[in-house]
Structure formats: structure tokens, C-alpha cells
Motif scaffolding. Sequence first.
Motif, PDB file in Angstrom:
ATOM      1  N   GLU A 178     -18.596 115.872  51.978  1.00  0.00           N
ATOM      2  CA  GLU A 178     -17.219 116.232  51.657  1.00  0.00           C
ATOM      3  C   GLU A 178     -17.076 117.579  50.942  1.00  0.00           C
ATOM      4  OE1 GLU A 178     -14.692 114.825  52.881  1.00  0.00           O
ATOM      5  OE2 GLU A 178     -15.404 112.833  53.458  1.00  0.00           O
ATOM      6  N   VAL A 179     -18.003 118.488  51.228  1.00  0.00           N
ATOM      7  CA  VAL A 179     -17.791 119.846  50.717  1.00  0.00           C
ATOM      8  C   VAL A 179     -16.606 120.464  51.470  1.00  0.00           C
ATOM      9  CG1 VAL A 179     -18.838 122.124  50.390  1.00  0.00           C
ATOM     10  CG2 VAL A 179     -20.219 120.046  50.127  1.00  0.00           C
ATOM     11  N   TYR A 180     -16.571 120.134  52.764  1.00  0.00           N
ATOM     12  CA  TYR A 180     -15.448 120.557  53.605  1.00  0.00           C
ATOM     13  C   TYR A 180     -14.886 119.344  54.332  1.00  0.00           C
ATOM     14  CZ  TYR A 180     -17.234 125.268  52.825  1.00  0.00           C
ATOM     15  OH  TYR A 180     -17.651 126.426  52.236  1.00  0.00           O
ATOM     16  N   ALA A 181     -13.614 119.451  54.699  1.00  0.00           N
ATOM     17  CA  ALA A 181     -12.983 118.360  55.433  1.00  0.00           C
ATOM     18  C   ALA A 181     -13.384 118.389  56.895  1.00  0.00           C
ATOM     19  CB  ALA A 181     -11.462 118.476  55.305  1.00  0.00           C
ATOM     20  N   GLU A 182     -13.608 119.585  57.403  1.00  0.00           N
ATOM     21  CA  GLU A 182     -13.917 119.749  58.819  1.00  0.00           C
ATOM     22  C   GLU A 182     -15.317 120.347  58.963  1.00  0.00           C
ATOM     23  OE1 GLU A 182     -10.605 121.911  60.514  1.00  0.00           O
ATOM     24  OE2 GLU A 182      -9.534 120.005  60.786  1.00  0.00           O
ATOM     25  N   PRO A 183     -15.895 120.216  60.156  1.00  0.00           N
ATOM     26  CA  PRO A 183     -17.258 120.747  60.347  1.00  0.00           C
ATOM     27  C   PRO A 183     -17.361 122.213  59.908  1.00  0.00           C
ATOM     28  CG  PRO A 183     -16.580 119.486  62.265  1.00  0.00           C
ATOM     29  CD  PRO A 183     -15.376 119.571  61.368  1.00  0.00           C
ATOM     30  N   HIS A 184     -18.491 122.530  59.314  1.00  0.00           N
ATOM     31  CA  HIS A 184     -18.743 123.875  58.810  1.00  0.00           C
ATOM     32  C   HIS A 184     -20.114 124.250  59.331  1.00  0.00           C
ATOM     33  CE1 HIS A 184     -19.884 126.948  55.832  1.00  0.00           C
ATOM     34  NE2 HIS A 184     -18.607 127.069  55.542  1.00  0.00           N
TER      35      HIS A 184
END
Lengths: 370, 327
Positions: free
Chosen positions: A339-345
Motif C-alpha cells: 500500500e505504498v501506492y494505490a495502483e501498480p508502480h
Amino acid sequence: MSDSTVREEPELIQLLTPDGEYVPHPDYPFEPATAQVRDLYRDLVLVRRLDAEAVALQRQGELGLWASLLGQEAAQIGSARALEPQDMAFPSYREHGVAWCRGVRPRDLLAMFRGVTNGGWDPYEHNFHLYTIVIGSQTLHATGYAMGVQRDGALGEDGTAVITYFGDGATSQGDTNEAFNYAAVNNAPVVFFCQNNQWAISEPNDRQSKAPIYQRAAGFGFPGIRVDGNDVFACLAVTRKALQHAREGQGPTLIEAFTYRMGAHTTSDDPTRYRTSAEIEEWRRKDPIARLRAYLVREGKADDGFFDAVEAEAEKLGEQVRAECRALPDPAPLDIFREVYAEPHRELDRQRAEFADYLASFEGAEGAAR
Amino acid sequence: MSGTELTLGKAINAGLRRAMENDPKVLVMGEDVGRLGGVFRVTDGLYKDFGADRVIDTPLAESGIIGTAIGLALRGYRPVCEIQFDGFFFPAADQTFTQLAKLRARSEGRLSLPVVIRIPYGGGIGAVEHHSESPEAYFTHTAGLRVVTVATPEDAYWMIQQAIACPDPVVFLEPKRRYWDKAPVRTDGSVDTATPMGEARIVRPGTDVTLVAYGPMVKVALHAAEADTERSIEVIDLRSLSPVDYDTVYESVRRTGRLVVTHEAPVTSGLGAEIAARVTEACFYHLEAPVIRVGGFDTPYPPSRLEEYYLPDLDRVLDGVDRTFAY
């Protein structure tokens, strides 16, 4: 230097004297119904026990750190019991009593201090934001949230109010002063609840503020009130009025709860280096629980049976806190990436995959990567 | 296919307007963004059409802008914050790096912070101190933020909308010296059909050397490529600075064997350094020369009468290209 001038102490709103005498205040109506007062007493005792248990768990190596609320129970329970369920609270990191009132489970409260998470609970489930460690940052979050409440049209008699908690040290921060100003110019429905516990780690009040803290509000254009922070009745009545004021669209209030941090700043602190035992003794005589107990006895609203039952409940809570804390599992290594980002990174996803492969490369590491 | 001719600034304005029309939770906030329409007029007309509740003139305190935007986002809004100039971002650093970027991870995904921070950045307009900086590396070094920048009006129109639609916090860097550049903008379609903001774009194909640029330097890179009659220069507009679309960069470098990266920011610990390291690792056997960086010096941004020497121009970029062919 600090004792060369005697500051004139301003009026303190108090409904319950240190001897346990109830003194009604014309501006802050409060009806001490027996059941409610007994509930407040129970809250105070239980959070003190929870806190003491957490300190002990830190000493036993089960927690990395704990910031004790000892002495500040009335400020926290009084203000938090003034909140309606829909109200939102933005705490600092010592608001275990507020967390208790908002229904945060003790294990979730301890989780951050054990090092198994940087959060611990669902802020929306409890309308209680995560702890904020950088001093004063949360005052702006509360103000922005309150600006959102305004835009939702959620004001009115049954509307939503916002409260934020911070200490005397936070009043020196730019963010806190920006929050006062943003709230004032936007007339935001937020209550600034400052627990002035006299010490910002080792720095006393006179290193933080030349003017009494509650008087700062006047310069920003909203009311400021100093309340006896060890008086649960006064904290409840004053906060309830300020919340209602906010809820009805009349803007912010600054409440300075004048209290005392009886313990160390945190379990890493050594207060014997900067304050005297005489000072602590003086504040011990103003203890928030002792005075409520004195009131209950004086008014015949509780007997030994009640006090014993609360003690037994506290004992049980202590056991529960201990057991739940020890049962908190360590997170899995790959939770670092959660959950660092909501979407793929793409970059982080690559790092995660590489680290998973690395972990899996060890003999017998099956299941280490998930 | 042609569209409406818009300047880059007007294209952001049109994108903001469309996002506000599509989603009532989108707010614009910042210093002078309301009645004035922003010092660069990027929010021009929005106050008049959407009102003071959705286009918020904030007190002059940048930490307050980002801090209250976090609170608004927690209440379900999608704030688009304007920081008036790059050099004025720093008072908001704690709220951005420590709070905004981390709350999703801290809350294990329970909190979503769809906040956009718009920052006019970079030099070249003869501005006074603190009005010409390129702070992108601070943002790309911060987990939890996405960082994008635009070089064309069409990207500006779509990428601002994509940034607003993104559930993650996005730092949206606007090359201020390109605000007045005009080009056709296709406005049909949607954020989903436009090129995703995370993808780099080859804006000029070439065969001899790859030249990576972004934001204000894309135009310089294209001019340099056109001016070079001896070598075929492939120009990549990075678009997204975090994450970087390395696949596009690697594919190009494996074809050309050479890479020059250019940006206005100082090269030390800059994005060019990171790209050089990554390309060296991933394309080692394809490289004919070391990766060359052409950027700002490790100095404070100079007084404007000196900025033409500080900013990489066509000649300095081509000098960088020459250096890759010296091996």
C-alpha cells in the motif's frame, strides 16, 4: 531566569475542585447524572491501567516505546466523551484516552509502539485519525477535514464537528499557527484541544509561549478558553460547548486544558534531569481520578462495591492488554511494500519481485515470500 | 489529427475545468488561484464558474495548503493544490513528504490521498531568486508520491486530468517557460483513452544516440536533434519522473548504444544520475559509451542575467552528444 517573574494566572474553568466538590459554572451547564459520572470514573481508571500496562510492556521489551498519558486522563476522557459518533478526531501520539473513547482496541493502539505497523486502526471505523508524531501536523489535517464538512453541508444542530489534540510544545509550530489561521478565515468547524501538560520533553511552558496559550486564539479571531485539565466535568462541558459552537457553523475554538504529565515524555525520557519531585507532588494533589472518586463518595453516588468492581475490571483489562500485545504477530517481510501506492508502480513492483526472489533463494525459505 | 490550438497554460486550465465538471469533489486551492486566476492565470475563470467553495483562495502559507488538502482528501475531496512557484514549495515539505506521501502505507491502504500538487518549475523566464528552481529529485526520492511533468499542451490537458483521477498523490510539474507555447490539443476521448501518464514517449525517432529529456528540456532536445545533421538523435520525453518508464528508455538505448540525459536541475543526485545507473545495469553490453548527463551546476540557481549559462541549451546538449561519440 524562569522564576524571576511571576506570571499572572488567568481564569481557569473548573467544575470539580481537587477535593471533589462540584461547583456549577453559569457558562458551562453540566448535569452530573450518577450513571454518567460512574462511567467517566470507569473510563479514567481503565485508561490509566491500560497506560500503566503499556509502560510495563515497554520495560519488558514487548514495546519499543510508549508515551504515557499518566495525569492527563481527565483532559482526554472529558473531551472525548463530548464527541458525537459522527465527529472526527485528529490526535497527536499520547491520546490513548481519546482512542479508548473512540473504540480503538488496545491491541491496535499498541501495534505501532510494538513496531508491527506504522498505523494500527481504521480511522474511518472509529472517526479517529492515526497518531501523528511530527508535532502539530495534524492540526492542519483537522482543519482541512472541517473545511470538507462545510462543503458537505454537514453543519447544523446534528452536524459534524472536528477536534484535534496537541500539546503545549505544538503551539510553537508553524503548522499549528497556520491551522489556527486557516480555521479562522474559513470559519471551519474545528476545536483545537491543547493539553498543556507543562513540559515539552524537557522544556517548560516559558520556553514555548510568552502569552498564556489560550489567549493566542484572540489574535486569530476566535475564542480561547483555559480549563482545568484534571477536571473531567469541566473538560467535558467546555469541549461539548465548543463542539456545538463548531457544529452549528460558528467556527473554531481553542481549549487549553491545563494539566500535567506525571510520567516521562516517553519511556526513553528521564524527567529527573529537568524537574523536581516537589512539582510532581503538587500536581499529585490535583489528580483527576482521586478527585472524581472523592466526589462520588461525597455525593454517595458510589460505594466500595462499585470501586472494587472497577478495580477488578482494570485488572482484567491489564491482563487482556498484555496477552493481546504479546500475540501481535510480526508482519511478513514483503509487507514493506504494501500500500505504498494505490495502483501498480512499475519501479516498486520490480523491487518487490526482486526481493521476493532473493528471499526465496534461501534454503528452506518456502512461504517466506508471499 | 488536429484539435483546438491552446497554450500549455490554457490546456491545463481546460483540463482542470473538465475535471471539475466531471467530479464535484474536485477542488482547486492555493494562493491567488481564485479571483486572480493564479499568477500565471492557469486557474483563470474557474472561480467565476465554480465558486469560492471549489476554488479556494488560501492564506499565504504553503504548509497550510498541503496540510488542509490532506484533511479535505480524508473527507472525500480531490484537492488540486497550486504552489505558486517552485522555490515556495519547501515550507510544505513536511506535509508532503512526511504526511501526504505516507498515509496510505501507514493506514495499510485504508486512507486514500488523491491530492495533486501543481508546481510551476524551472528557469528561463528572467525571474528573481527562488522562482526558477527544479526540485523534481526531492519528489522522486520520496516513496508514495507520483511525479509527472508535461512538455506539450495536449499532454498538459490530459495528464492534469489523469493526475486528478489518480488515487495516489501526484506532483504535477509545469514547465513555466513553456506556458505560452501553443499547439493543437485533441479534447475528444477520455482520461482512459489518452496515453497513460506513466508512459514515456519517443517524440523523435533516431538511430545513433538516445536523448532523454522531460518538461522544459524536451523542446531544447528536439531543437538539438534537428540541428545535428551528422547524427540521428532519438528524443524521449520521459513524462513520468516517478515511476520512470525504463522499458522505453532501455529499448531505445539497446538500439542506439548511447544515452544522453538532460535536465535543468543540478546533476548530482539528480534524476539523470539515477537513469544513468539503471541503464548501465540493464543495458551494459549494448552501451558504446558512458551515459552522459547535461544539467544544471551544483550551485544555487544563478541571478537571471546568468541563467542562459546555467540552463542546458542546444549547444550544451550537443556537446554532451559529442562526448558520447568520443569513446
